[in-house]
Design a protein around this motif. Structure first.
Motif, mmCIF file in Angstrom:
data_model
loop_
_atom_site.group_PDB
_atom_site.id
_atom_site.type_symbol
_atom_site.label_atom_id
_atom_site.label_comp_id
_atom_site.label_asym_id
_atom_site.label_seq_id
_atom_site.Cartn_x
_atom_site.Cartn_y
_atom_site.Cartn_z
ATOM 1 N N VAL A 155 -43.020 0.424 -2.605
ATOM 2 C CA VAL A 155 -43.391 1.673 -2.088
ATOM 3 C C VAL A 155 -44.813 1.627 -1.794
ATOM 4 C CG1 VAL A 155 -43.279 4.102 -2.153
ATOM 5 C CG2 VAL A 155 -41.217 2.974 -2.765
ATOM 6 N N LYS A 156 -45.663 1.862 -2.757
ATOM 7 C CA LYS A 156 -47.045 1.732 -2.969
ATOM 8 C C LYS A 156 -47.709 0.504 -3.048
ATOM 9 C CE LYS A 156 -47.904 6.629 -4.199
ATOM 10 N NZ LYS A 156 -48.663 7.560 -5.174
ATOM 11 N N GLY A 157 -47.124 -0.147 -4.221
ATOM 12 C CA GLY A 157 -47.213 -1.624 -4.372
ATOM 13 C C GLY A 157 -45.920 -2.284 -4.802
ATOM 14 N N ALA A 158 -45.882 -3.737 -4.513
ATOM 15 C CA ALA A 158 -44.660 -4.247 -4.806
ATOM 16 C C ALA A 158 -44.373 -4.360 -6.350
ATOM 17 C CB ALA A 158 -44.875 -5.807 -4.289
ATOM 18 N N THR A 159 -43.204 -4.318 -6.865
ATOM 19 C CA THR A 159 -42.680 -4.364 -7.904
ATOM 20 C C THR A 159 -41.513 -5.327 -7.948
ATOM 21 O OG1 THR A 159 -41.061 -2.785 -7.900
ATOM 22 C CG2 THR A 159 -43.293 -2.035 -8.224
ATOM 23 N N THR A 160 -41.257 -5.709 -9.164
ATOM 24 C CA THR A 160 -39.973 -6.790 -9.577
ATOM 25 C C THR A 160 -38.648 -5.933 -9.423
ATOM 26 O OG1 THR A 160 -41.254 -8.040 -11.553
ATOM 27 C CG2 THR A 160 -38.786 -8.060 -11.205
ATOM 28 N N THR A 161 -38.687 -4.941 -9.637
ATOM 29 C CA THR A 161 -37.516 -3.979 -9.501
ATOM 30 C C THR A 161 -37.189 -3.784 -8.203
ATOM 31 O OG1 THR A 161 -37.619 -2.837 -11.550
ATOM 32 C CG2 THR A 161 -36.340 -1.874 -9.721
ATOM 33 N N MET A 162 -37.873 -3.267 -7.494
ATOM 34 C CA MET A 162 -37.979 -3.071 -5.767
ATOM 35 C C MET A 162 -37.544 -4.133 -5.256
ATOM 36 S SD MET A 162 -40.034 0.344 -5.058
ATOM 37 C CE MET A 162 -41.306 0.324 -6.247
ATOM 38 N N THR A 163 -38.353 -5.393 -5.329
ATOM 39 C CA THR A 163 -38.097 -6.736 -4.920
ATOM 40 C C THR A 163 -36.646 -7.064 -4.976
ATOM 41 O OG1 THR A 163 -40.498 -7.096 -4.929
ATOM 42 C CG2 THR A 163 -38.771 -9.098 -4.554
ATOM 43 N N TYR A 164 -36.120 -7.105 -6.136
ATOM 44 C CA TYR A 164 -34.816 -7.498 -6.185
ATOM 45 C C TYR A 164 -33.866 -6.540 -5.350
ATOM 46 C CZ TYR A 164 -30.121 -8.082 -8.072
ATOM 47 O OH TYR A 164 -28.834 -8.348 -8.016
ATOM 48 N N GLN A 165 -33.969 -5.047 -5.439
ATOM 49 C CA GLN A 165 -33.215 -4.251 -5.011
ATOM 50 C C GLN A 165 -33.359 -4.684 -3.546
ATOM 51 O OE1 GLN A 165 -35.091 -0.692 -6.449
ATOM 52 N NE2 GLN A 165 -33.519 -0.558 -8.067
ATOM 53 N N ALA A 166 -34.349 -4.908 -2.754
ATOM 54 C CA ALA A 166 -34.530 -5.116 -1.548
ATOM 55 C C ALA A 166 -33.721 -6.542 -1.073
ATOM 56 C CB ALA A 166 -36.010 -5.245 -1.077
ATOM 57 N N LEU A 167 -33.946 -7.665 -1.962
ATOM 58 C CA LEU A 167 -33.480 -8.548 -1.546
ATOM 59 C C LEU A 167 -31.912 -8.903 -1.505
ATOM 60 C CD1 LEU A 167 -35.544 -11.280 -3.386
ATOM 61 C CD2 LEU A 167 -35.764 -10.376 -0.969
ATOM 62 N N PHE A 168 -31.406 -8.001 -2.777
ATOM 63 C CA PHE A 168 -29.682 -7.676 -2.977
ATOM 64 C C PHE A 168 -29.365 -7.210 -1.520
ATOM 65 C CE2 PHE A 168 -26.491 -5.026 -4.056
ATOM 66 C CZ PHE A 168 -25.562 -5.976 -4.662
ATOM 67 N N THR A 169 -29.918 -5.903 -1.181
ATOM 68 C CA THR A 169 -29.506 -5.300 -0.052
ATOM 69 C C THR A 169 -29.438 -6.127 1.110
ATOM 70 O OG1 THR A 169 -30.363 -3.270 -0.928
ATOM 71 C CG2 THR A 169 -30.068 -3.159 1.491
ATOM 72 N N LEU A 170 -30.557 -6.677 1.551
ATOM 73 C CA LEU A 170 -30.369 -7.814 2.750
ATOM 74 C C LEU A 170 -29.299 -8.781 2.633
ATOM 75 C CD1 LEU A 170 -34.186 -8.243 3.094
ATOM 76 C CD2 LEU A 170 -32.852 -6.732 4.509
#
Length: 285
Positions: free
Chosen positions: A172-187
């Motif tokens: 959101v404001k900066g990249a994180t491990t949690t949100m990067t995985y969640q985005a990749l999983f979704t895609l």
């Protein structure tokens, strides 16, 4: 013990782990990670179901747990918890009941109406669900019941997720491990190509992973998401034995797991993450 439990039991106290979960089951079929509290909830119950499923064990009094999950998912329930209930019901063999909760999910999460569950609270991570977290959990729930989205809905979600891309990772404001995985999983779940990233390697230390690159200390949640992210990309962690030692050190005397090497209480969320991460690591061991 089953083969999965025997394998994992080589590295952690599996008997204590099982007791930890079993002792926190309540009469209503729900679970609460603090055994003395009669405050059963969807989150803890979801992770109890996931632990039993991962270890190949039958859940005690399954019918009670099915009823608890079904009745607990209501209009005032946050979208993450609704999604958890749907997935857990599916794992318990109650897919028809899980599908009955889809209308409730879509009332809170509807990409065609621009509703991505932002600001509805109920995060398991940060207090209020991030856009990527809510989407991730919705995707898990829909996959669990075999729901097929139309192409327009898929594209709306893809565009939404890609709006949070930060270089080769996500946040959101900066990249994180949690949100990067969640985005990749979704895609990947949507059927789109998954962009490569070096974020997980930049967060890898000698025993665990961090949420942001080149920082300390490591915690269990980014370790869990990074290991799963590398698996999703067809890669492997570089320091497998160190990560296994890190996870082993997180088990408390009561059998559950905490999130860091410092003092901390066990909970179901971290206990599942520890066991799942260990299971993934043993594939590379």
């Amino acid at each position: 013990m089953g083969s999965k439990l025997s394998e994992i039991g080589r590295f952690i106290n599996a008997d204590a782990l099982i007791r930890y979960v079993e002792e926190r089951r309540h009469e209503d079929g729900g679970y609460c990670f603090v055994s003395v509290l009669d405050e059963t909830n969807i989150n803890d119950t979801y992770y109890a179901v996931k632990i039993y499923d991962l270890l190949g064990l039958k859940i005690p009094e399954k019918e009670k747990t099915v009823e608890f999950l079904y009745t607990s998912a209501r209009m005032q329930t946050a979208v993450v918890a609704v999604a958890m209930a749907i997935e857990a019901l599916s794992l318990l063999g109650a897919r028809d009941l899980a599908r009955e909760k889809l209308d409730l999910l879509f009332s809170k999460y509807n990409p065609l109406e621009g509703k991505f569950a932002v600001g509805l609270g109920g995060s398991e991570e940060f207090g209020t669900a991030t856009p990527l977290e809510a989407t991730y959990w919705a995707m898990r729930a829909l996959a669990a019941v075999g729901y097929r989205m139309d192409s327009e809905t898929k594209e709306r979600i893809r565009e939404f997720v890609m709006g949070f891309r930060k270089g080769d990772c996500f946040g959101v404001k900066g990249a994180t491990t949690t949100m990067t995985y969640q985005a990749l999983f979704t895609l990947k779940g949507l059927g789109y190509a998954v962009p490569d990233t070096t974020h997980f390697y930049r967060c890898e230390v000698y025993g665990g992973f961090t949420e942001v690159p080149y920082s300390l200390p490591p915690y269990l949640e980014p370790t869990f998401y990074a290991i799963r992210g590398l698996s999703l990309l067809g890669k492997r962690a570089r320091y497998v034995r160190d990560h296994i030692r890190f996870i082993r050190a997180l088990q408390n005397p009561n059998g559950g797991f905490r999130r860091s090497l410092e003092m901390g209480i066990s909970n179901f969320q971290n206990t599942y993450r520890a066991v799942k991460a260990l299971d993934e690591l043993l594939k590379w061991y």
